[in-house]
Design a protein around this motif. Structure first.
Motif, mmCIF file in Angstrom:
data_model
loop_
_atom_site.group_PDB
_atom_site.id
_atom_site.type_symbol
_atom_site.label_atom_id
_atom_site.label_comp_id
_atom_site.label_asym_id
_atom_site.label_seq_id
_atom_site.Cartn_x
_atom_site.Cartn_y
_atom_site.Cartn_z
ATOM 1 N N TYR A 20 -6.858 -5.567 7.682
ATOM 2 C CA TYR A 20 -6.987 -4.130 7.962
ATOM 3 C C TYR A 20 -5.873 -3.390 7.223
ATOM 4 C CZ TYR A 20 -10.021 -5.667 11.747
ATOM 5 O OH TYR A 20 -11.035 -6.253 12.468
ATOM 6 N N SER A 21 -6.244 -2.625 6.205
ATOM 7 C CA SER A 21 -5.253 -1.844 5.449
ATOM 8 C C SER A 21 -5.866 -0.537 4.966
ATOM 9 C CB SER A 21 -4.703 -2.648 4.258
ATOM 10 O OG SER A 21 -4.019 -3.800 4.699
ATOM 11 N N ALA A 22 -6.803 -0.640 4.019
ATOM 12 C CA ALA A 22 -7.452 0.557 3.465
ATOM 13 C C ALA A 22 -8.966 0.423 3.543
ATOM 14 C CB ALA A 22 -7.013 0.780 2.026
ATOM 15 N N GLU A 23 -9.446 -0.289 4.568
ATOM 16 C CA GLU A 23 -10.894 -0.474 4.700
ATOM 17 C C GLU A 23 -11.638 0.836 4.919
ATOM 18 O OE1 GLU A 23 -9.235 -0.736 8.838
ATOM 19 O OE2 GLU A 23 -8.655 -1.495 6.867
ATOM 20 N N ASP A 24 -10.921 1.870 5.389
ATOM 21 C CA ASP A 24 -11.570 3.166 5.587
ATOM 22 C C ASP A 24 -11.939 3.841 4.267
ATOM 23 O OD1 ASP A 24 -8.761 3.203 5.394
ATOM 24 O OD2 ASP A 24 -8.614 5.190 6.264
ATOM 25 N N VAL A 195 -5.443 3.441 -16.807
ATOM 26 C CA VAL A 195 -4.466 2.807 -15.923
ATOM 27 C C VAL A 195 -5.216 2.136 -14.782
ATOM 28 C CG1 VAL A 195 -2.415 3.114 -14.492
ATOM 29 C CG2 VAL A 195 -2.771 4.588 -16.491
ATOM 30 N N LEU A 196 -4.824 0.909 -14.456
ATOM 31 C CA LEU A 196 -5.476 0.124 -13.413
ATOM 32 C C LEU A 196 -4.546 -0.054 -12.216
ATOM 33 C CD1 LEU A 196 -7.208 -0.371 -15.940
ATOM 34 C CD2 LEU A 196 -7.327 -2.791 -15.292
ATOM 35 N N LEU A 197 -5.082 0.151 -11.007
ATOM 36 C CA LEU A 197 -4.346 -0.060 -9.755
ATOM 37 C C LEU A 197 -5.047 -1.164 -8.977
ATOM 38 C CD1 LEU A 197 -3.435 2.906 -10.583
ATOM 39 C CD2 LEU A 197 -3.122 3.307 -8.141
ATOM 40 N N PRO A 198 -4.568 -2.405 -9.081
ATOM 41 C CA PRO A 198 -5.308 -3.551 -8.537
ATOM 42 C C PRO A 198 -4.905 -3.972 -7.131
ATOM 43 C CG PRO A 198 -3.534 -4.330 -9.932
ATOM 44 C CD PRO A 198 -3.453 -2.834 -9.951
ATOM 45 N N ASP A 199 -5.239 -3.213 -6.114
ATOM 46 C CA ASP A 199 -4.962 -3.650 -4.746
ATOM 47 C C ASP A 199 -5.917 -2.931 -3.799
ATOM 48 O OD1 ASP A 199 -3.947 -4.513 -2.327
ATOM 49 O OD2 ASP A 199 -1.859 -4.208 -2.871
ATOM 50 N N THR A 200 -6.804 -3.688 -3.136
ATOM 51 C CA THR A 200 -7.744 -3.060 -2.207
ATOM 52 C C THR A 200 -7.062 -2.623 -0.913
ATOM 53 O OG1 THR A 200 -8.414 -5.213 -1.299
ATOM 54 C CG2 THR A 200 -9.766 -4.294 -3.094
ATOM 55 N N ALA A 201 -5.798 -2.975 -0.720
ATOM 56 C CA ALA A 201 -5.052 -2.482 0.434
ATOM 57 C C ALA A 201 -4.535 -1.062 0.209
ATOM 58 C CB ALA A 201 -3.871 -3.412 0.744
ATOM 59 N N LEU A 202 -4.721 -0.541 -1.010
ATOM 60 C CA LEU A 202 -4.206 0.763 -1.394
ATOM 61 C C LEU A 202 -5.285 1.831 -1.238
ATOM 62 C CD1 LEU A 202 -1.620 2.080 -2.744
ATOM 63 C CD2 LEU A 202 -2.813 1.786 -4.922
ATOM 64 N N HIS A 203 -5.019 2.849 -0.440
ATOM 65 C CA HIS A 203 -5.947 3.969 -0.326
ATOM 66 C C HIS A 203 -5.990 4.748 -1.647
ATOM 67 C CE1 HIS A 203 -5.188 3.432 4.063
ATOM 68 N NE2 HIS A 203 -6.453 3.805 4.146
#
Length: 257
Positions: A20-24, A195-203
């Protein structure tokens, strides 16, 4: 492999999301995508994250086949036509071939097309014709280096990258708009096509246009490309959907004739 569905069928993609981090971001993406280009459904099931740590050993356990297979049943019950492992680090740490095997196993367990966020980045980079990229990673440097190596297999040269040493997904999930804009600016480079932001925990879903304006070029974020990859698998990525960054605006990923 893509899914062909009747014209009256709402494209439905299932996501396996660790913890549970940025699932919303996913219900938000469902609303934004449906509003801009026709209805889609993006059901999500949480998988067991185990130890919340951006460490290679912990990430390899988090992306294990049994943990992923456990979430497949509920997604099938919700009508998923394809499934995506919504985790970048929990896929690229396996390496290119290991990540392929991970996806093959998931597809076999689910009985439907499957992919992961790492391959979503690879496919998005190719769809947009990006030759050089910058990477703004939340991870410690040793983990971020695995992503840079993964991108080589997609044919993309990483001209600059920066890790930010954040160890837990829980902390990444607390970062707000201004901090995310700082991240993308730190990963930018004059020679980078994107630019790439590779983290699904990041909103990022609410700020995709803001991020692109901040650097004046396409920005690919983990949850964005994961949703796009799922729609690509079900043959629904070719619909231009404005307001969600260059990747969706262009209708990239349309099935080839």
């Amino acid at each position: 492999m893509t899914v062909n569905h009747p014209s009256d069928r709402v494209p439905t993609v299932g996501f396996l999301y660790p913890g549970y981090s940025a699932e919303d971001d996913y219900p938000l993406l469902e609303r934004l995508l449906s509003r801009s280009g026709g209805p889609v459904q993006l059901p999500l099931v949480h998988t067991d994250i185990g130890e919340d740590a951006h460490r290679v050993d912990a990430l390899l356990r988090m992306g294990g086949a049994e943990r992923l297979a456990a979430g497949v049943g509920p997604l099938k019950e919700r009508g998923a036509e394809a499934v995506v492992w919504a985790c970048t680090s929990g896929s690229f740490v396996f390496g290119w071939e290991g990540a392929r095997e991970q996806v093959r196993g998931l597809a076999a367990a689910a009985g439907m097309p499957a992919s992961s966020t790492s391959f979503a980045f690879a496919h998005a980079v190719r769809a947009l014709g990006l030759a050089k990229v910058g990477v703004a990673a939340t991870y410690p440097d040793d983990v971020a280096e695995h992503f840079v190596e993964f991108l080589k297999h997609a044919g993309a040269e990483t001209v600059s990258w920066r890790g930010h040493g954040i160890v837990t997904a829980a902390e990444v999930g607390t970062l707000g708009r201004d901090r995310v804009i700082e991240l993308v600016q730190a990963g930018n480079h004059s020679q980078a096509d994107a630019v790439l932001l590779p983290d699904t925990a990041l909103h990022t879903a609410a700020w995709l246009e803001d991020l692109e304006r901040a650097v004046g070029k396409p920005v690919l974020t983990a949850n964005q490309v994961t949703a796009w990859e799922g729609l690509r698998l079900v043959g629904a990525a070719g619909v231009p959907r404005p307001g969600l960054g260059t990747l969706f605006k262009t209708g990239a990923g349309a099935p080839q004739a």
